[in-house]
Design a protein around this motif. Structure first.
Motif, PDB file in Angstrom:
ATOM      1  N   LYS A 175       0.839  -1.192   0.000  1.00 41.22           N
ATOM      2  CA  LYS A 175       0.000   0.000   0.000  1.00 41.22           C
ATOM      3  C   LYS A 175       0.881   1.252   0.000  1.00 41.22           C
ATOM      4  O   LYS A 175       2.054   1.205   0.381  1.00 41.22           O
ATOM      5  CB  LYS A 175      -0.895   0.027   1.239  1.00 41.22           C
ATOM      6  N   ARG A 183      -5.681  10.117  11.454  1.00 41.49           N
ATOM      7  CA  ARG A 183      -5.669   8.753  10.926  1.00 41.49           C
ATOM      8  C   ARG A 183      -4.551   8.586   9.897  1.00 41.49           C
ATOM      9  O   ARG A 183      -4.009   9.570   9.372  1.00 41.49           O
ATOM     10  CB  ARG A 183      -7.013   8.423  10.267  1.00 41.49           C
ATOM     11  N   THR A 184      -4.248   7.357   9.630  1.00 40.92           N
ATOM     12  CA  THR A 184      -3.355   6.999   8.534  1.00 40.92           C
ATOM     13  C   THR A 184      -4.128   6.104   7.582  1.00 40.92           C
ATOM     14  O   THR A 184      -4.838   5.191   8.014  1.00 40.92           O
ATOM     15  CB  THR A 184      -2.117   6.244   9.049  1.00 40.92           C
ATOM     16  N   GLU A 185      -4.003   6.389   6.285  1.00 40.49           N
ATOM     17  CA  GLU A 185      -4.683   5.578   5.284  1.00 40.49           C
ATOM     18  C   GLU A 185      -3.646   4.868   4.421  1.00 40.49           C
ATOM     19  O   GLU A 185      -2.662   5.481   3.990  1.00 40.49           O
ATOM     20  CB  GLU A 185      -5.596   6.439   4.410  1.00 40.49           C
ATOM     21  N   HIS A 187      -3.303   3.063   0.955  1.00 42.90           N
ATOM     22  CA  HIS A 187      -4.071   3.062  -0.276  1.00 42.90           C
ATOM     23  C   HIS A 187      -3.524   2.101  -1.316  1.00 42.90           C
ATOM     24  O   HIS A 187      -2.311   2.049  -1.555  1.00 42.90           O
ATOM     25  CB  HIS A 187      -4.081   4.465  -0.888  1.00 42.90           C
ATOM     26  N   PRO A 197      -8.952   1.434   0.348  1.00 44.00           N
ATOM     27  CA  PRO A 197      -7.896   1.737   1.326  1.00 44.00           C
ATOM     28  C   PRO A 197      -8.185   1.133   2.691  1.00 44.00           C
ATOM     29  O   PRO A 197      -9.340   0.855   3.034  1.00 44.00           O
ATOM     30  CB  PRO A 197      -7.896   3.269   1.391  1.00 44.00           C
ATOM     31  N   VAL A 199      -8.138   2.118   6.457  1.00 39.15           N
ATOM     32  CA  VAL A 199      -8.156   3.349   7.265  1.00 39.15           C
ATOM     33  C   VAL A 199      -7.865   2.978   8.713  1.00 39.15           C
ATOM     34  O   VAL A 199      -8.566   2.157   9.302  1.00 39.15           O
ATOM     35  CB  VAL A 199      -9.500   4.075   7.148  1.00 39.15           C
ATOM     36  N   ASP A 207     -10.800   0.103  10.853  1.00 42.41           N
ATOM     37  CA  ASP A 207     -12.213   0.399  11.065  1.00 42.41           C
ATOM     38  C   ASP A 207     -13.023  -0.848  11.375  1.00 42.41           C
ATOM     39  O   ASP A 207     -14.016  -0.797  12.089  1.00 42.41           O
ATOM     40  CB  ASP A 207     -12.795   1.081   9.820  1.00 42.41           C
TER      41      ASP A 207
END
Length: 228
Positions: A175, A183-185, A187, A197, A199, A207
């Motif tokens: 990713k 937050r950190t995503e 992707h 993605p 999250v 999540d």
């Protein structure tokens, strides 16, 4: 998870009088469950934690396998497959010898383990400036070995591990990071809209409750032409 070269040292010292997982956790500044994960092999002792553990145990840490490589080449094990959405059962008893690549050492991180992953699927086929395609090999450094000197930031390409069912199943995928205030995503970069993605909020719980961890930094992509 990646094997911790200090695991045996930690276990042996915790068996000594006056030593405890709770005491070590306090010195390391982590929750006691993190020490339990070190003992069980689900988490490695990070590079900056080694000196703290040595202070608590009252003895120097043993020599690590993470020593600078003075030759021109490194032998890199291919430890598994990265594929978005593919949770595989963790085989704790797999003792088979991994395939290896022989490549120039990573001069930026000479003390870190280099590891490789076979790439499957199309979750990064639109990465810029160079896509990562099925059949490639992602050559990485183990993140826990460089966490004390490398801060995760926007644009980094990493290998993310997601685990579920108490760690019995895991997904490894490549990713690209996007960092926000809360937050950190992680992707995908794909032409396939099915890839979404991951999250992660500041407690590093995804999540959907699945455990998420960065286990490697992608440093190069290699491929061999078929037919040879």
């Amino acid at each position: 998870m990646l094997e911790d070269p200090y695991k045996k040292w930690v276990i042996e010292n915790l068996e000594k009088p006056g030593m405890s997982q709770t005491g070590l956790a306090k010195v390391l500044g982590v929750h006691p469950s993190a020490v339990n994960k070190i003992v069980s092999g689900k988490r490695g002792l990070k590079s900056h934690e080694v000196a703290l553990a040595a202070t608590y145990f009252g003895e120097a840490a043993p020599s690590s396998e993470l020593t600078p490589y003075n030759g021109a080449l490194s032998v890199i094990p291919i430890i598994g497959t990265v594929e978005a959405g593919a949770f595989r059962e963790v085989d704790d008893f797999d003792q088979s010898e991994p395939r290896t690549l022989t490549l120039p050492r990573d001069d930026r991180f000479p003390n870190a383990r280099q590891i490789g992953f076979d790439v499957s699927g199309d979750s990064m086929n639109d990465l810029k400036p160079r896509p990562i395609l099925a059949g490639d090999c992602a050559v990485c450094v183990a993140y826990e070995d460089v966490a004390g000197q490398v801060v995760l930031r926007d644009g980094m390409v990493v290998v993310v591990e997601r685990t579920r069912d108490s760690g019995h199943f895991r997904e490894w995928s490549v990713k690209q990071i996007e960092i926000y205030a809360d937050r950190t995503e992680f992707h995908p970069r794909s032409t396939n809209p099915k890839h979404k993605p991951i999250v992660v909020h500041r407690n590093f719980e995804a999540d959907d409750g699945v455990k998420v961890e960065v286990i490697a930094l992608v440093r190069r992509i290699v491929n061999e032409m078929p037919g040879f």
